[in-house]
Design a protein around this motif. Structure first.
Motif, PDB file in Angstrom:
ATOM      1  N   LYS A 135      -8.488   7.584 -10.630  1.00 62.00           N
ATOM      2  CA  LYS A 135      -8.154   7.249 -12.008  1.00 62.00           C
ATOM      3  C   LYS A 135      -6.955   8.074 -12.444  1.00 62.00           C
ATOM      4  O   LYS A 135      -6.910   9.292 -12.233  1.00 62.00           O
ATOM      5  CB  LYS A 135      -9.351   7.534 -12.921  1.00 62.00           C
ATOM      6  CG  LYS A 135      -9.115   7.198 -14.382  1.00 62.00           C
ATOM      7  CD  LYS A 135      -8.888   5.709 -14.587  1.00 62.00           C
ATOM      8  CE  LYS A 135      -8.688   5.387 -16.076  1.00 62.00           C
ATOM      9  NZ  LYS A 135      -8.341   3.970 -16.275  1.00 62.00           N
ATOM     10  N   LEU A 136      -5.969   7.419 -13.066  1.00 63.53           N
ATOM     11  CA  LEU A 136      -4.737   8.087 -13.483  1.00 63.53           C
ATOM     12  C   LEU A 136      -4.609   8.073 -15.016  1.00 63.53           C
ATOM     13  O   LEU A 136      -4.800   9.070 -15.663  1.00 63.53           O
ATOM     14  CB  LEU A 136      -3.529   7.429 -12.816  1.00 63.53           C
ATOM     15  CG  LEU A 136      -3.526   7.483 -11.278  1.00 63.53           C
ATOM     16  CD1 LEU A 136      -2.429   6.606 -10.714  1.00 63.53           C
ATOM     17  CD2 LEU A 136      -3.377   8.914 -10.793  1.00 63.53           C
ATOM     18  N   GLY A 137      -4.260   6.929 -15.577  1.00 64.43           N
ATOM     19  CA  GLY A 137      -4.192   6.784 -17.028  1.00 64.43           C
ATOM     20  C   GLY A 137      -3.084   7.570 -17.690  1.00 64.43           C
ATOM     21  O   GLY A 137      -3.233   8.027 -18.832  1.00 64.43           O
ATOM     22  N   SER A 170       3.225  -0.764 -15.295  1.00 60.56           N
ATOM     23  CA  SER A 170       2.647  -2.108 -15.182  1.00 60.56           C
ATOM     24  C   SER A 170       1.687  -2.222 -14.000  1.00 60.56           C
ATOM     25  O   SER A 170       0.688  -2.951 -14.067  1.00 60.56           O
ATOM     26  CB  SER A 170       3.757  -3.151 -15.030  1.00 60.56           C
ATOM     27  OG  SER A 170       4.619  -3.121 -16.150  1.00 60.56           O
ATOM     28  N   ARG A 171       1.974  -1.501 -12.930  1.00 60.08           N
ATOM     29  CA  ARG A 171       1.135  -1.585 -11.733  1.00 60.08           C
ATOM     30  C   ARG A 171       0.185  -0.390 -11.592  1.00 60.08           C
ATOM     31  O   ARG A 171      -0.476  -0.253 -10.561  1.00 60.08           O
ATOM     32  CB  ARG A 171       2.026  -1.698 -10.499  1.00 60.08           C
ATOM     33  CG  ARG A 171       2.771  -3.030 -10.452  1.00 60.08           C
ATOM     34  CD  ARG A 171       3.628  -3.158  -9.222  1.00 60.08           C
ATOM     35  NE  ARG A 171       4.101  -4.527  -9.068  1.00 60.08           N
ATOM     36  CZ  ARG A 171       4.925  -4.929  -8.104  1.00 60.08           C
ATOM     37  NH1 ARG A 171       5.357  -4.069  -7.205  1.00 60.08           N
ATOM     38  NH2 ARG A 171       5.314  -6.190  -8.034  1.00 60.08           N
ATOM     39  N   GLN A 172       0.116   0.439 -12.622  1.00 58.90           N
ATOM     40  CA  GLN A 172      -0.734   1.625 -12.492  1.00 58.90           C
ATOM     41  C   GLN A 172      -2.203   1.285 -12.242  1.00 58.90           C
ATOM     42  O   GLN A 172      -2.849   1.969 -11.428  1.00 58.90           O
ATOM     43  CB  GLN A 172      -0.585   2.534 -13.720  1.00 58.90           C
ATOM     44  CG  GLN A 172      -1.114   3.927 -13.471  1.00 58.90           C
ATOM     45  CD  GLN A 172      -0.836   4.920 -14.597  1.00 58.90           C
ATOM     46  OE1 GLN A 172      -1.739   5.637 -15.017  1.00 58.90           O
ATOM     47  NE2 GLN A 172       0.395   4.951 -15.094  1.00 58.90           N
ATOM     48  N   PRO A 173      -2.758   0.237 -12.876  1.00 63.61           N
ATOM     49  CA  PRO A 173      -4.145  -0.119 -12.525  1.00 63.61           C
ATOM     50  C   PRO A 173      -4.310  -0.496 -11.057  1.00 63.61           C
ATOM     51  O   PRO A 173      -5.323  -0.132 -10.426  1.00 63.61           O
ATOM     52  CB  PRO A 173      -4.437  -1.313 -13.446  1.00 63.61           C
ATOM     53  CG  PRO A 173      -3.528  -1.117 -14.618  1.00 63.61           C
ATOM     54  CD  PRO A 173      -2.270  -0.552 -14.026  1.00 63.61           C
ATOM     55  N   GLU A 174      -3.337  -1.207 -10.493  1.00 62.21           N
ATOM     56  CA  GLU A 174      -3.396  -1.544  -9.069  1.00 62.21           C
ATOM     57  C   GLU A 174      -3.219  -0.303  -8.201  1.00 62.21           C
ATOM     58  O   GLU A 174      -3.841  -0.171  -7.146  1.00 62.21           O
ATOM     59  CB  GLU A 174      -2.302  -2.561  -8.738  1.00 62.21           C
ATOM     60  CG  GLU A 174      -2.440  -3.890  -9.457  1.00 62.21           C
ATOM     61  CD  GLU A 174      -1.192  -4.737  -9.292  1.00 62.21           C
ATOM     62  OE1 GLU A 174      -1.069  -5.389  -8.248  1.00 62.21           O
ATOM     63  OE2 GLU A 174      -0.339  -4.732 -10.207  1.00 62.21           O
ATOM     64  N   VAL A 175      -2.344   0.600  -8.659  1.00 63.23           N
ATOM     65  CA  VAL A 175      -2.143   1.861  -7.950  1.00 63.23           C
ATOM     66  C   VAL A 175      -3.443   2.653  -7.918  1.00 63.23           C
ATOM     67  O   VAL A 175      -3.827   3.211  -6.877  1.00 63.23           O
ATOM     68  CB  VAL A 175      -1.014   2.678  -8.620  1.00 63.23           C
ATOM     69  CG1 VAL A 175      -0.964   4.096  -8.052  1.00 63.23           C
ATOM     70  CG2 VAL A 175       0.333   1.986  -8.431  1.00 63.23           C
ATOM     71  N   PRO A 181       0.808  -1.223   0.000  1.00 66.83           N
ATOM     72  CA  PRO A 181       0.000   0.000   0.000  1.00 66.83           C
ATOM     73  C   PRO A 181       0.843   1.275   0.000  1.00 66.83           C
ATOM     74  O   PRO A 181       0.529   2.248  -0.690  1.00 66.83           O
ATOM     75  CB  PRO A 181      -0.822  -0.120   1.287  1.00 66.83           C
ATOM     76  CG  PRO A 181      -0.876  -1.591   1.567  1.00 66.83           C
ATOM     77  CD  PRO A 181       0.449  -2.107   1.133  1.00 66.83           C
ATOM     78  N   GLN A 182       1.930   1.253   0.762  1.00 65.92           N
ATOM     79  CA  GLN A 182       2.804   2.419   0.814  1.00 65.92           C
ATOM     80  C   GLN A 182       3.513   2.625  -0.530  1.00 65.92           C
ATOM     81  O   GLN A 182       3.680   3.755  -1.000  1.00 65.92           O
ATOM     82  CB  GLN A 182       3.840   2.270   1.927  1.00 65.92           C
ATOM     83  CG  GLN A 182       3.270   2.362   3.332  1.00 65.92           C
ATOM     84  CD  GLN A 182       2.681   1.037   3.842  1.00 65.92           C
ATOM     85  OE1 GLN A 182       2.544   0.070   3.098  1.00 65.92           O
ATOM     86  NE2 GLN A 182       2.334   1.007   5.120  1.00 65.92           N
ATOM     87  N   SER A 183       3.919   1.510  -1.159  1.00 60.21           N
ATOM     88  CA  SER A 183       4.554   1.592  -2.475  1.00 60.21           C
ATOM     89  C   SER A 183       3.609   2.197  -3.496  1.00 60.21           C
ATOM     90  O   SER A 183       3.983   3.095  -4.265  1.00 60.21           O
ATOM     91  CB  SER A 183       4.988   0.191  -2.925  1.00 60.21           C
ATOM     92  OG  SER A 183       5.448   0.203  -4.260  1.00 60.21           O
ATOM     93  N   LYS A 207      -6.498   1.554  -7.989  1.00 56.96           N
ATOM     94  CA  LYS A 207      -7.413   0.950  -7.021  1.00 56.96           C
ATOM     95  C   LYS A 207      -6.994   1.280  -5.593  1.00 56.96           C
ATOM     96  O   LYS A 207      -7.835   1.552  -4.733  1.00 56.96           O
ATOM     97  CB  LYS A 207      -7.461  -0.563  -7.224  1.00 56.96           C
ATOM     98  CG  LYS A 207      -8.115  -0.998  -8.523  1.00 56.96           C
ATOM     99  CD  LYS A 207      -8.093  -2.517  -8.670  1.00 56.96           C
ATOM    100  CE  LYS A 207      -8.706  -2.960  -9.993  1.00 56.96           C
ATOM    101  NZ  LYS A 207      -8.637  -4.432 -10.175  1.00 56.96           N
ATOM    102  N   SER A 208      -5.674   1.239  -5.373  1.00 51.04           N
ATOM    103  CA  SER A 208      -5.160   1.462  -4.023  1.00 51.04           C
ATOM    104  C   SER A 208      -5.440   2.883  -3.543  1.00 51.04           C
ATOM    105  O   SER A 208      -5.777   3.099  -2.375  1.00 51.04           O
ATOM    106  CB  SER A 208      -3.659   1.184  -3.978  1.00 51.04           C
ATOM    107  OG  SER A 208      -3.135   1.398  -2.694  1.00 51.04           O
TER     108      SER A 208
END
Length: 302
Positions: free
Chosen positions: A260-262, A248-253, A214-216, A255-256
């Protein structure tokens, strides 16, 4: 202005040959386009990404002394496109060059271990440099600008330097570790617009990902949000590990942090390749998790 002829012993690292294959592809494409010759060090070992020293400094130094010695055998500088590899191998090179003069017993211990494995000795006779340093310091920004076939006019690029490139070594060529400008200078040479934002020299959070997820993700999300708020069309990074956490982890980011970023995240040679007129598919731009289509649309490539 004549274009320099450059040659390097190429250390691609692990991530570019696995999870970020597009980095390997785009590096090959731009070096060929620029007339830079790479001799890949097929027998090189993983640098350890800074983890070897947690168990043994001797292990990190010996493994990477061998990597550098492979380049020394070719009488060439060692080139990598991974800022983590640059930080680890470059710092080992600094440490062993110092040991050669000030701690000969340790220097000899390293080479004795290499000899036991029938490896060439480390001599301290070459340099370790990132692709960014090669473009800025060896090829030159003026020469690079003359090779541009597709100006990146109007594309707003936010540099994400990463930790190892700026802070791992005592001596930083062609830049300042606190107030860097080399990435932005490359953007200008390609006619792109540099975007400055608070997170450009901070950590992406990758080192925390395995035990403090979560911190990452909060760190990665914060960096991306800062760049978006500053008006960036994309992040550009010289580090594949940063790319993994930011793309690669932006979708997980998302959610965390429930946001929305994109925001597309490019490897440095992908951006250079676009300016050199190389087709997006050859640069692996379709391999990203976050779509690079908005960038290609802005450049009129779709």
């Amino acid at each position: 202005m004549s274009v320099p002829t450059l040659q390097y012993a190429y250390f691609p690292g692990c991530v570019a040959q696995g999870a970020c294959r597009e980095l390997y592809m785009s590096t090959q494409e731009i070096t060929q386009a620029l007339g830079i010759k790479l001799i890949e060090l097929k027998k090189a070992a993983c640098c350890g990404s800074g983890t070897f020293k947690e168990d043994s400094q001797l292990l990190e130094d010996t493994v990477n002394a061998r990597n550098i010695a492979l380049a020394e055998q070719l009488n060439l500088p060692l080139l990598t496109h991974c800022s983590t590899c640059q930080g680890v191998i470059g710092h080992v090179d600094e440490r062993l060059k110092d040991a050669k003069d000030n701690d000969p017993d340790y220097f000899d211990q390293i080479n004795n271990l290499l000899s036991e494995q029938h490896c060439s000795p480390y001599q301290g006779s070459t340099e370790v440099k990132h692709l960014l340093w090669a473009l800025v310091g060896d090829f030159g920004l003026e020469a690079l600008s003359l090779q541009v076939k597709r100006k990146l006019s109007g594309l707003k690029c936010a540099a994400f330097y990463g930790c190892y490139l700026l802070r791992a070594q005592q001596s930083l060529p062609f830049d300042d570790p606190i107030h860097p400008s080399s990435m932005e200078n490359v953007f200008l040479a390609l006619d792109a617009t540099p975007i400055y934002y608070s997170g450009r020299t901070q950590c992406c959070g990758w080192p925390l990902a395995s035990y403090a997820t979560p911190q990452s993700f909060a760190m990665a999300g914060g960096r991306i949000q800062d760049a978006i708020a500053a008006g960036a069309d994309c992040l550009v990074t010289p580090c594949p590990l940063c790319h993994l956490n930011l793309d690669s982890r932006q979708p997980e980011v998302e959610k965390s942090i429930d946001t929305k970023l994109g925001l597309p995240v490019l490897h440095l040679p992908q951006l250079v390749g676009l300016a050199l007129g190389i087709e997006p598919q050859k640069l692996g731009l379709e391999k990203h998790v976050v779509s690079t289509k908005p960038i290609l649309e802005k450049l009129g490539l779709t």
